[in-house]
Design an enzyme around this catalytic site. Structure first.
Site, short mmCIF file in Angstrom:
data_model
loop_
_atom_site.label_atom_id
_atom_site.label_comp_id
_atom_site.label_asym_id
_atom_site.label_seq_id
_atom_site.Cartn_x
_atom_site.Cartn_y
_atom_site.Cartn_z
NE ARG A 59 -10.21 -9.83 -18.21
CZ ARG A 59 -10.83 -8.66 -18.38
NH1 ARG A 59 -10.93 -7.80 -17.38
NH2 ARG A 59 -11.33 -8.35 -19.58
CG HIS A 103 4.48 1.62 -16.95
ND1 HIS A 103 3.19 1.29 -16.62
CD2 HIS A 103 4.70 2.87 -16.51
CE1 HIS A 103 2.64 2.33 -15.99
NE2 HIS A 103 3.52 3.30 -15.92
N1 LIG Z 1 1.96 -8.73 -10.54
C1 LIG Z 1 2.06 -7.85 -11.56
N2 LIG Z 1 1.19 -7.90 -12.57
C2 LIG Z 1 1.30 -7.00 -13.61
C3 LIG Z 1 2.29 -6.01 -13.58
C4 LIG Z 1 3.22 -6.00 -12.49
O1 LIG Z 1 4.17 -5.16 -12.44
N3 LIG Z 1 3.06 -6.93 -11.50
N4 LIG Z 1 2.35 -5.05 -14.62
C5 LIG Z 1 1.08 -4.83 -15.29
C6 LIG Z 1 1.13 -3.86 -16.42
N5 LIG Z 1 0.67 -2.53 -15.95
C7 LIG Z 1 1.50 -1.46 -16.13
O2 LIG Z 1 2.55 -1.53 -16.81
C8 LIG Z 1 -0.60 -2.36 -15.34
C9 LIG Z 1 -1.68 -3.01 -15.90
C10 LIG Z 1 -2.95 -2.86 -15.32
C11 LIG Z 1 -3.12 -2.06 -14.21
C12 LIG Z 1 -4.48 -1.93 -13.60
O3 LIG Z 1 -4.70 -1.11 -12.73
N6 LIG Z 1 -5.42 -2.76 -14.08
C13 LIG Z 1 -6.81 -2.69 -13.62
C14 LIG Z 1 -7.73 -3.48 -14.54
C15 LIG Z 1 -7.71 -2.89 -15.96
C16 LIG Z 1 -8.53 -3.75 -16.92
O4 LIG Z 1 -8.63 -4.97 -16.72
O5 LIG Z 1 -9.04 -3.15 -17.91
C17 LIG Z 1 -6.92 -3.27 -12.21
O6 LIG Z 1 -6.20 -4.24 -11.90
O7 LIG Z 1 -7.78 -2.75 -11.48
C18 LIG Z 1 -2.04 -1.39 -13.65
C19 LIG Z 1 -0.77 -1.53 -14.23
C20 LIG Z 1 0.50 -6.14 -15.76
N7 LIG Z 1 0.41 -7.07 -14.65
N1 LIG Z 2 0.46 -0.32 -17.66
C1 LIG Z 2 0.22 -1.12 -18.84
C2 LIG Z 2 0.08 -0.20 -20.03
O1 LIG Z 2 -0.43 0.91 -19.93
N2 LIG Z 2 0.54 -0.71 -21.20
C3 LIG Z 2 0.52 0.10 -22.39
O2 LIG Z 2 -0.56 -0.27 -23.26
C4 LIG Z 2 -0.25 0.32 -24.53
C5 LIG Z 2 -0.88 -0.48 -25.67
O3 LIG Z 2 -0.11 -1.61 -25.86
P1 LIG Z 2 -0.38 -2.58 -27.15
O4 LIG Z 2 -0.65 -1.69 -28.35
O5 LIG Z 2 0.89 -3.38 -27.28
O6 LIG Z 2 -1.59 -3.43 -26.81
C6 LIG Z 2 1.28 0.47 -24.57
O7 LIG Z 2 1.64 1.83 -24.61
C7 LIG Z 2 1.73 -0.13 -23.25
O8 LIG Z 2 2.85 0.53 -22.68
#
Ligand SMILES: Nc1nc2c(c(=O)[nH]1)N[C@@H](CN(C=O)c1ccc(C(=O)N[C@@H](CCC(=O)O)C(=O)O)cc1)CN2
Ligand SMILES: NCC(=O)N[C@@H]1O[C@H](COP(=O)([O-])[O-])[C@@H](O)[C@H]1O
Length: 188
Positions: A59, A103
């Site tokens: 990661r 999202h």
């Molecule tokens: N720079 C950006 N990166 C990502 C974005 C973005 O807008 N700018 N969108 C996300 C997708 N997302 C919501 O749609 C989202 C995904 C993950 C998280 C989050 O809090 N992740 C955790 C870790 C979760 C894990 O690894 O199981 C974290 O970072 O602590 C929030 C929103 C994708 N990337």
């Molecule tokens: N913020 C990121 C997030 O919550 N993404 C959400 O993960 C689900 C599973 O997607 P998948 O079945 O395509 O893996 C989807 O509902 C997508 O919007």
């Protein structure tokens, strides 16, 4: 248009793109590669249809490793489809205007760090909102802050559970993700 899809989970949104390419809803779109930040069923879906697939499990270096794999591939669009790692500012700057994300809520509500998967549905239910939906937006350094491309809505009904919202969101996502990709593909 050549696209790369980033996944972390079941890959239902990836499958939706695969199906749309195969049935002609996404004409002249090619899924050039799939990249995952963890072992997930999305990889299985990609390999089932012979899409070049990369598992980048460190990661701390995902953005850098992904960028290396994208070099020379003539990628026109990166689609984050259930992707759960935050991309670095360097990556989002380099690919500015070429990364979209789906999202499971009506941004700008219920977005940001920590807002993914069931956490989003829980927050929507706790808010008492009677309408929710899904959003496709451009990706920037901030989380879920980019320009909105398409949104779709559904009613939140009394007694709805997290699982009910997951189901309703999935239906809306099936429509708006393809609509967003086609909109970009057509330069609209
Ligand atoms: N720079 C950006 N990166 C990502 C974005 C973005 O807008 N700018 N969108 C996300 C997708 N997302 C919501 O749609 C989202 C995904 C993950 C998280 C989050 O809090 N992740 C955790 C870790 C979760 C894990 O690894 O199981 C974290 O970072 O602590 C929030 C929103 C994708 N990337
Ligand atoms: N913020 C990121 C997030 O919550 N993404 C959400 O993960 C689900 C599973 O997607 P998948 O079945 O395509 O893996 C989807 O509902 C997508 O919007």
């Amino acid at each position: 248009m050549r696209i790369a899809v980033f996944v972390s989970g079941s890959g239902s949104n990836l499958q939706n793109i695969i199906d749309a390419v195969q049935d002609g809803r996404l004409a002249n779109v090619e899924i050039a590669m799939v990249m995952a930040d963890r072992d997930c069923y999305g990889i299985v879906r990609a390999l089932d249809v012979d899409i070049p697939t990369y598992l980048l499990e460190d990661r701390s270096t995902f953005s850098e490793d992904a960028d290396h794999n994208l070099e020379g591939e003539d990628i026109d669009l990166i689609v984050l489809a259930g992707f759960l790692s935050i991309l670095t500012p360097e990556f989002t700057q380099k690919w500015e205007g070429k990364i979209i994300n789906i999202h499971p809520a009506l941004l700008p509500k219920f977005g940001g760090k920590g807002m993914y998967g069931k956490q989003v549905h829980k927050a929507v239910l706790e808010s008492g909102d009677t309408e929710s939906g899904a959003t496709v937006h451009y990706v920037t350094a901030g989380v879920d802050e980019g320009e909105i491309i398409v949104q779709g809505t559904f009613p939140v009904e009394k007694g709805d559970t997290i699982e009910d919202l997951q189901r309703k969101v999935a239906e809306v996502e099936k429509e708006i993700l393809i609509e967003a990709i086609q909109k970009i593909n057509l330069g609209l």
